[in-house]
Structure formats: structure tokens, C-alpha cells
Motif scaffolding. Structure first.
Motif, PDB file in Angstrom:
ATOM      1  N   ILE A   1      20.148  63.820  37.224  1.00 32.28           N
ATOM      2  CA  ILE A   1      21.295  64.712  37.357  1.00 32.28           C
ATOM      3  C   ILE A   1      21.465  65.189  38.798  1.00 32.28           C
ATOM      4  O   ILE A   1      22.296  66.052  39.082  1.00 32.28           O
ATOM      5  CB  ILE A   1      21.182  65.934  36.406  1.00 32.28           C
ATOM      6  N   ASP A   2      20.663  64.632  39.701  1.00 32.00           N
ATOM      7  CA  ASP A   2      20.788  64.940  41.125  1.00 32.00           C
ATOM      8  C   ASP A   2      20.925  63.620  41.880  1.00 32.00           C
ATOM      9  O   ASP A   2      19.984  62.834  41.936  1.00 32.00           O
ATOM     10  CB  ASP A   2      19.558  65.716  41.613  1.00 32.00           C
ATOM     11  N   LEU A   3      22.088  63.377  42.448  1.00 28.63           N
ATOM     12  CA  LEU A   3      22.376  62.092  43.089  1.00 28.63           C
ATOM     13  C   LEU A   3      21.366  61.759  44.181  1.00 28.63           C
ATOM     14  O   LEU A   3      20.814  60.657  44.218  1.00 28.63           O
ATOM     15  CB  LEU A   3      23.786  62.104  43.669  1.00 28.63           C
ATOM     16  N   TYR A   4      21.107  62.705  45.068  1.00 29.58           N
ATOM     17  CA  TYR A   4      20.238  62.435  46.215  1.00 29.58           C
ATOM     18  C   TYR A   4      18.779  62.329  45.797  1.00 29.58           C
ATOM     19  O   TYR A   4      18.029  61.500  46.324  1.00 29.58           O
ATOM     20  CB  TYR A   4      20.434  63.518  47.278  1.00 29.58           C
ATOM     21  N   LEU A   5      18.364  63.156  44.840  1.00 28.15           N
ATOM     22  CA  LEU A   5      16.984  63.099  44.374  1.00 28.15           C
ATOM     23  C   LEU A   5      16.703  61.770  43.689  1.00 28.15           C
ATOM     24  O   LEU A   5      15.640  61.161  43.889  1.00 28.15           O
ATOM     25  CB  LEU A   5      16.696  64.259  43.409  1.00 28.15           C
ATOM     26  N   ASN A   6      17.672  61.285  42.911  1.00 29.49           N
ATOM     27  CA  ASN A   6      17.490  60.009  42.229  1.00 29.49           C
ATOM     28  C   ASN A   6      17.381  58.864  43.225  1.00 29.49           C
ATOM     29  O   ASN A   6      16.511  57.994  43.106  1.00 29.49           O
ATOM     30  CB  ASN A   6      18.656  59.755  41.270  1.00 29.49           C
ATOM     31  N   TYR A   7      18.262  58.854  44.235  1.00 26.22           N
ATOM     32  CA  TYR A   7      18.193  57.808  45.254  1.00 26.22           C
ATOM     33  C   TYR A   7      16.916  57.922  46.081  1.00 26.22           C
ATOM     34  O   TYR A   7      16.367  56.911  46.529  1.00 26.22           O
ATOM     35  CB  TYR A   7      19.418  57.857  46.165  1.00 26.22           C
ATOM     36  N   PHE A   8      16.432  59.136  46.282  1.00 33.72           N
ATOM     37  CA  PHE A   8      15.162  59.323  47.003  1.00 33.72           C
ATOM     38  C   PHE A   8      14.022  58.682  46.227  1.00 33.72           C
ATOM     39  O   PHE A   8      13.187  57.969  46.798  1.00 33.72           O
ATOM     40  CB  PHE A   8      14.886  60.817  47.198  1.00 33.72           C
ATOM     41  N   TYR A   9      13.978  58.924  44.919  1.00 35.40           N
ATOM     42  CA  TYR A   9      12.931  58.328  44.080  1.00 35.40           C
ATOM     43  C   TYR A   9      13.037  56.802  44.086  1.00 35.40           C
ATOM     44  O   TYR A   9      12.025  56.095  44.202  1.00 35.40           O
ATOM     45  CB  TYR A   9      13.042  58.848  42.649  1.00 35.40           C
ATOM     46  N   LEU A  10      14.260  56.278  43.956  1.00 34.63           N
ATOM     47  CA  LEU A  10      14.445  54.825  43.942  1.00 34.63           C
ATOM     48  C   LEU A  10      14.053  54.201  45.273  1.00 34.63           C
ATOM     49  O   LEU A  10      13.437  53.131  45.315  1.00 34.63           O
ATOM     50  CB  LEU A  10      15.893  54.479  43.594  1.00 34.63           C
ATOM     51  N   LEU A  11      14.392  54.887  46.382  1.00 35.63           N
ATOM     52  CA  LEU A  11      14.010  54.388  47.702  1.00 35.63           C
ATOM     53  C   LEU A  11      12.492  54.391  47.858  1.00 35.63           C
ATOM     54  O   LEU A  11      11.903  53.411  48.349  1.00 35.63           O
ATOM     55  CB  LEU A  11      14.647  55.254  48.793  1.00 35.63           C
ATOM     56  N   ALA A  12      11.853  55.488  47.425  1.00 38.31           N
ATOM     57  CA  ALA A  12      10.398  55.567  47.508  1.00 38.31           C
ATOM     58  C   ALA A  12       9.742  54.480  46.661  1.00 38.31           C
ATOM     59  O   ALA A  12       8.759  53.842  47.092  1.00 38.31           O
ATOM     60  CB  ALA A  12       9.918  56.952  47.056  1.00 38.31           C
ATOM     61  N   LEU A  13      10.286  54.246  45.471  1.00 40.53           N
ATOM     62  CA  LEU A  13       9.763  53.196  44.601  1.00 40.53           C
ATOM     63  C   LEU A  13       9.943  51.809  45.210  1.00 40.53           C
ATOM     64  O   LEU A  13       9.043  50.964  45.137  1.00 40.53           O
ATOM     65  CB  LEU A  13      10.464  53.249  43.239  1.00 40.53           C
ATOM     66  N   PHE A  14      11.096  51.585  45.836  1.00 39.51           N
ATOM     67  CA  PHE A  14      11.356  50.286  46.453  1.00 39.51           C
ATOM     68  C   PHE A  14      10.388  50.032  47.610  1.00 39.51           C
ATOM     69  O   PHE A  14       9.833  48.929  47.737  1.00 39.51           O
ATOM     70  CB  PHE A  14      12.796  50.218  46.953  1.00 39.51           C
ATOM     71  N   ILE A  15      10.174  51.032  48.450  1.00 39.63           N
ATOM     72  CA  ILE A  15       9.229  50.887  49.564  1.00 39.63           C
ATOM     73  C   ILE A  15       7.827  50.630  49.038  1.00 39.63           C
ATOM     74  O   ILE A  15       7.094  49.767  49.542  1.00 39.63           O
ATOM     75  CB  ILE A  15       9.250  52.139  50.465  1.00 39.63           C
ATOM     76  N   ALA A  16       7.442  51.393  47.995  1.00 39.87           N
ATOM     77  CA  ALA A  16       6.117  51.205  47.401  1.00 39.87           C
ATOM     78  C   ALA A  16       5.982  49.811  46.800  1.00 39.87           C
ATOM     79  O   ALA A  16       4.927  49.176  46.896  1.00 39.87           O
ATOM     80  CB  ALA A  16       5.862  52.277  46.339  1.00 39.87           C
ATOM     81  N   ALA A  17       7.058  49.321  46.174  1.00 40.90           N
ATOM     82  CA  ALA A  17       7.036  47.969  45.596  1.00 40.90           C
ATOM     83  C   ALA A  17       6.913  46.923  46.696  1.00 40.90           C
ATOM     84  O   ALA A  17       6.211  45.914  46.540  1.00 40.90           O
ATOM     85  CB  ALA A  17       8.304  47.724  44.782  1.00 40.90           C
ATOM     86  N   PHE A  18       7.587  47.158  47.807  1.00 42.66           N
ATOM     87  CA  PHE A  18       7.502  46.263  48.954  1.00 42.66           C
ATOM     88  C   PHE A  18       6.049  46.152  49.426  1.00 42.66           C
ATOM     89  O   PHE A  18       5.533  45.047  49.656  1.00 42.66           O
ATOM     90  CB  PHE A  18       8.388  46.807  50.080  1.00 42.66           C
ATOM     91  N   LEU A  19       5.394  47.297  49.550  1.00 45.12           N
ATOM     92  CA  LEU A  19       3.990  47.311  49.983  1.00 45.12           C
ATOM     93  C   LEU A  19       3.083  46.670  48.926  1.00 45.12           C
ATOM     94  O   LEU A  19       2.094  46.008  49.270  1.00 45.12           O
ATOM     95  CB  LEU A  19       3.543  48.752  50.253  1.00 45.12           C
ATOM     96  N   LEU A  20       3.437  46.866  47.658  1.00 43.46           N
ATOM     97  CA  LEU A  20       2.653  46.289  46.564  1.00 43.46           C
ATOM     98  C   LEU A  20       2.667  44.767  46.600  1.00 43.46           C
ATOM     99  O   LEU A  20       1.660  44.113  46.307  1.00 43.46           O
ATOM    100  CB  LEU A  20       3.211  46.786  45.228  1.00 43.46           C
ATOM    101  N   TRP A  21       3.819  44.199  46.969  1.00 43.73           N
ATOM    102  CA  TRP A  21       3.976  42.745  46.942  1.00 43.73           C
ATOM    103  C   TRP A  21       3.393  42.051  48.169  1.00 43.73           C
ATOM    104  O   TRP A  21       3.095  40.851  48.107  1.00 43.73           O
ATOM    105  CB  TRP A  21       5.461  42.383  46.804  1.00 43.73           C
ATOM    106  N   ILE A  22       3.227  42.759  49.265  1.00 42.49           N
ATOM    107  CA  ILE A  22       2.724  42.116  50.482  1.00 42.49           C
ATOM    108  C   ILE A  22       1.361  41.456  50.272  1.00 42.49           C
ATOM    109  O   ILE A  22       1.167  40.304  50.689  1.00 42.49           O
ATOM    110  CB  ILE A  22       2.693  43.125  51.650  1.00 42.49           C
ATOM    111  N   PRO A  23       0.375  42.114  49.623  1.00 46.40           N
ATOM    112  CA  PRO A  23      -0.908  41.433  49.403  1.00 46.40           C
ATOM    113  C   PRO A  23      -0.784  40.173  48.537  1.00 46.40           C
ATOM    114  O   PRO A  23      -1.609  39.261  48.660  1.00 46.40           O
ATOM    115  CB  PRO A  23      -1.749  42.502  48.695  1.00 46.40           C
ATOM    116  N   ILE A  24       0.229  40.113  47.675  1.00 46.36           N
ATOM    117  CA  ILE A  24       0.428  38.932  46.830  1.00 46.36           C
ATOM    118  C   ILE A  24       1.043  37.792  47.631  1.00 46.36           C
ATOM    119  O   ILE A  24       0.622  36.635  47.527  1.00 46.36           O
ATOM    120  CB  ILE A  24       1.321  39.266  45.620  1.00 46.36           C
ATOM    121  N   ILE A  25       2.033  38.128  48.449  1.00 45.33           N
ATOM    122  CA  ILE A  25       2.756  37.107  49.218  1.00 45.33           C
ATOM    123  C   ILE A  25       1.964  36.660  50.451  1.00 45.33           C
ATOM    124  O   ILE A  25       1.935  35.469  50.787  1.00 45.33           O
ATOM    125  CB  ILE A  25       4.138  37.629  49.663  1.00 45.33           C
ATOM    126  N   SER A  26       1.320  37.612  51.118  1.00 47.49           N
ATOM    127  CA  SER A  26       0.612  37.312  52.368  1.00 47.49           C
ATOM    128  C   SER A  26      -0.555  36.363  52.138  1.00 47.49           C
ATOM    129  O   SER A  26      -1.248  36.430  51.120  1.00 47.49           O
ATOM    130  CB  SER A  26       0.111  38.609  53.011  1.00 47.49           C
TER     131      SER A  26
END
Length: 275
Positions: free
Chosen positions: A149-174
Motif C-alpha cells: 500500500i506504499d508505492l515507494y516502499l514496495n519498489y524499495f523492497y523489490l529493488l533490494a530483492l533484485f540486487i540480492a538476487a543478482f549477488l546470489l546468482w554471481i557464484p552460480i554463473i561465475s
């Protein structure tokens, strides 16, 4: 079910403004990424054409997940939210990592300070802890309900999750972060750690998220997408709540379970194949 879907889509297209359904800010961000990739990042003669295609595919999937009507429909239908999460966290990051120009990364890692930072934030243990703390934290009902119900808070969580997912995948791809056996265990650990949430969605007897059942909260969640929502009657919102949350929840569980088994299973297969 198809008739209900078509009815909801017809209502959305009729009542929702184009800028509501398609996020122009996200589109500009994606286009900016394309320009940087094509014209600003240094040329890499060894860069394969298919890697460029994978990178652009990752950008398209990223836009679909958070900048297309899928983002709005995810506020109406829980299973669509899970599709959004799967695209954002399991599909887009590995494609972007594989498609990124290696020469650029080599230049970044040639700077000692940046190389040290990269080693810390892509540490497999740190990456896996960060991702699952954010993933499960975001999906705690009280946090999820308030974030939606908060536009900016939701996008903040999604951005944080995306960055975390990016870091999660690096050990798999690298190819130099983990050796073969460690990478295998790392992928299996990700499968194991995602399964509990899938099972929770499949087995929970009660609806977890009031945002899909409480009309007032549902209206608040959509209000952030509708600048003129005060002029829209409450009946409109009730008309686009045709999906039974008790059915949507296990459906989302199946989507998440099957998707993560296929994606991480394929990653495990490729790891074993490249021995």
C-alpha cells in the motif's frame, strides 16, 4: 476462469490510464541501460553476439516484471505476484550476468578497492543469507501488506530483492567463485531454502495476505497506481476482485515450486555438464 480473466483485463484497459499500466520511469531506466551497454561500455572483441541477446532479454524480463501491466495485476491476483517474483529474481539476474561484458568487469576488478568490495558482497554465504532474509522478510504478511500500500516502499523492497538476487546468482554463473562441488551444494541449498515458502503457500489453511481479501486494503494497494482513484467508485474495485485468494495462494505455491526447481535444476545440470 478464462472469462473472469478477460473480464478483469477489459476493466483494466478501460479504466486504468496507460501510464498506470506501463511504468515510463522503469522503461527509461531500461533504455538507459541499453544505451550504456551499446555505446558507453568498452568494446570487447571476444564478446559473443548471443551474450548481447541474453542481456537484452534480461532487460526485457526485468521491465515485464516491474514495469508492465503484470505489476498492476499482481496487486489483484496473488499468483501473478509470484510470476512477477519469479521473473524478477530467478530469470532476469542470470541472463544479465551472463550477457554482461567481461572486459568491463575485468576493468572494475582491476581496481583493488572495488575488487575487495566485490569479493565481500558476492561471498556465497553472505549472498545467500542476504537474499533469503530479504525474500522471507518481504513475504511476512504484515510487512507484505504494508509494503503493497506504499508505492515507494514496495519498489524499495523489490529493488533490494533484485540486487540480492543478482549477488546470489554471481557464484552460480561465475567460473572462479566456487569450485565444482561447492557450486553444486550452493545450488542445492537454494532449492532447499525456497521450498519452505512454496510449501507454506500450498499447505496454509488460511489466506496469508489481507491485501487480497480486505476491500479497503485492496483499494489502498491499487490507489498508489491510480492518481485519480478518489473519483472511482468502490464498486469498481469490488468488480476486479474475482479471484478466490484461497485458490490463488496454492496456485502461487505451485508456480514458485515448479519454477525454482526447473531454473535451479537447469543450473545444476549445466554445472555438471561443464565439469
Amino acid at each position: 476462469m478464462i472469462k473472469v480473466w478477460l473480464k478483469m483485463l477489459d476493466i483494466l484497459l478501460e479504466e486504468f490510464h496507460f501510464s498506470t499500466m506501463w511504468n515510463g520511469g522503469i522503461l527509461l531506466f531500461i533504455l538507459f541501460g541499453v544505451i550504456i551497454y551499446l555505446f558507453i561500455l568498452p568494446e570487447d572483441k571476444n564478446h559473443k553476439w548471443w551474450r548481447t541477446i541474453l542481456f537484452f532479454t534480461g532487460l526485457i524480463i526485468l521491465f515485464i516484471s516491474i514495469g508492465s501491466p503484470l505489476n498492476v495485476i499482481g496487486r489483484i491476483q496473488f499468483s501473478t505476484h509470484i510470476i512477477q517474483i519469479v521473473l524478477l529474481l530467478l530469470f532476469a539476474p542470470p541472463l544479465l550476468i551472463i550477457g554482461f561484458k567481461k572486459k568491463t568487469m575485468e576493468k572494475i576488478l582491476s581496481i583493488p578497492v572495488l575488487a575487495k568490495i566485490m569479493r565481500v558482497i558476492t561471498n556465497p554465504i553472505a549472498a545467500i543469507i542476504l537474499f533469503y532474509l530479504l525474500f522471507y522478510g518481504y513475504h511476512i504478511p504484515v510487512i507484505f501488506n504494508n509494503a503493497r500500500i506504499d508505492l515507494y516502499l514496495n519498489y524499495f523492497y523489490l529493488l533490494a530483492l533484485f540486487i540480492a538476487a543478482f549477488l546470489l546468482w554471481i557464484p552460480i554463473i561465475s567460473s572462479n567463485r566456487l569450485h565444482q562441488k561447492q557450486k553444486r551444494y550452493y545450488i542445492i541449498a537454494n532449492i532447499v531454502l525456497l521450498i519452505p515458502y512454496s510449501l507454506l503457500l500450498l499447505l496454509a489453511k488460511d489466506v496469508l495476505y489481507m491485501i487480497y481479501t480486505d476491500v479497503d486494503m485492496f483499494i489502498s494497494a491499487l490507489a498508489v497506481c491510480l492518481p485519480d482513484f478518489q473519483d472511482i467508485p468502490k464498486e469498481f474495485f469490488q468488480a476486479i476482485m474475482p479471484f478466490n485468494p484461497a485458490e490463488e495462494q496454492p496456485k502461487g505455491g505451485w508456480i514458485l515450486l515448479v519454477s525454482q526447481l526447473v531454473i535451479f535444476g537447469f543450473s545444476l545440470f549445466m554445472t555438471e555438464k561443464n565439469k
